[in-house]
Design a protein around this motif. Sequence first.
Motif, short mmCIF file in Angstrom:
data_model
loop_
_atom_site.label_atom_id
_atom_site.label_comp_id
_atom_site.label_asym_id
_atom_site.label_seq_id
_atom_site.Cartn_x
_atom_site.Cartn_y
_atom_site.Cartn_z
N GLY A 48 45.81 34.32 31.69
CA GLY A 48 46.80 35.16 31.04
C GLY A 48 46.19 36.23 30.16
O GLY A 48 46.79 37.29 29.93
N HIS A 49 44.97 35.96 29.65
CA HIS A 49 44.28 36.94 28.82
C HIS A 49 43.64 38.06 29.65
O HIS A 49 43.25 39.09 29.08
N LEU A 50 43.52 37.86 30.94
CA LEU A 50 42.80 38.84 31.77
C LEU A 50 43.48 40.21 31.75
O LEU A 50 42.80 41.23 31.87
N THR A 51 44.80 40.24 31.63
CA THR A 51 45.50 41.53 31.61
C THR A 51 44.93 42.42 30.52
O THR A 51 44.64 43.61 30.74
N GLN A 52 44.74 41.87 29.32
CA GLN A 52 44.23 42.66 28.20
C GLN A 52 42.71 42.85 28.28
O GLN A 52 42.21 43.94 27.96
#
Length: 424
Positions: A48-52
Amino acid sequence: MTDIVDELRWRGVLAQTTDEEALRKALADGPLTLYCGFDPTAKSLHVGHLTQILALRRFQLAGHRPIALVGGATGLIGDPKPSAERVLNDVETVQAWVNALRGQLAAFLDFDTPGPTQAVMADNYEWTQGLSALALLRDIGKHFSVNQMLARDTVRTRLDGEGMSYTEFSYVILQSLDFLELYRSHGCTLQIGGSDQWGNITAGLDLIRRVAGNQPHGPAHALTQNLLTKADGTKFGKTEGGAVWLDPELTTPYAFYQFWLNADDRDIPRYLRTFSFKSREEIEELEQATAERPQARAGQRALAEELTTLVHGAGQCAAVIAASRALFGQGELAELDEQTLTAALSELPVAQVTELAPIADLLALVDLVPSKSAARRTIKEGGAYLNNTKVESEDAVPTAGDLIHGRWLVLRRGKRNLGAVQLA
């Protein structure tokens, strides 16, 4: 420099900006310094952190300077959740998580090449640990309106339910202080984050305007990205086993690869645009291939390979691809290293035994068939395999020589149904 705003919009991830025209001008006049914060609420980041994370990478590739901030201070407080109060972790635990997250973030950005785009690693514990309560209240807190803080969605939700502690209520002040500190020390004029962070980010903009009135580095900006959801309505980044972590000890490279490989066809266009660094033409070709020939899973395979290589390295990616092929009879199981094989088999139904039994019994034990008699019929019909070799006899019993790495047997019914037996 490329037009990063247009790129983010084409990728479908751009949610909001404060003043897009002014932001475009600042980017064109760049390099611009921007930051994104990651709180250490666990020992690892997850998908989920990969987007940022990848947004920071895109800005760096477009000629700008990213700051990856790991919240050693804000991680001790926790961004308020809509549902309930967070459990507070001790300083030693949070600091260990800070170090782990810093190591993970270092793999995505260029911190080593000197120049105007060289990435910076920051930790907000550095500028808050010596800050007294009196200074925080007088110098920072006086710039915040309680009315505005109460109007935030998360606060309203919590106050209508179980309530909220003053600790979590004050989180927005600490995050705003981060933006002010990075503005002063690094000339950082852009904060990015998920769309759920809009209130926190704009509070930081307001603090900069109030405290740094002459704005020596120019006006500050905010940019948020859409939060991903799955087409089936379930939360992105979750599996039956929980979150999909970037730490290989929490989610093996094999399981990480399989997460992307098993993605719903409906999600692939959004996933490719959000996570892939392929060109627009390549992505559109993969989208078309997925729509026209979904059984080939071209988009899933391309995404799984690209992201597994990015997160875990080319060597690990090659190993998990080899394992995936070998499990379905397209490679030699015995040639897989034990760690990769074990990781792959842990994703299958696994039965532990203390002694070897007839293959028919083992097929039933791992639920590849409903009963031993059904197992014997499967063998008779030529549909049972041991270590990718067809089982010829209904009474066949594996030997010690069949054990891979001295403890594993791989069973298959037909082309796609797999199970494993581990000799304890």
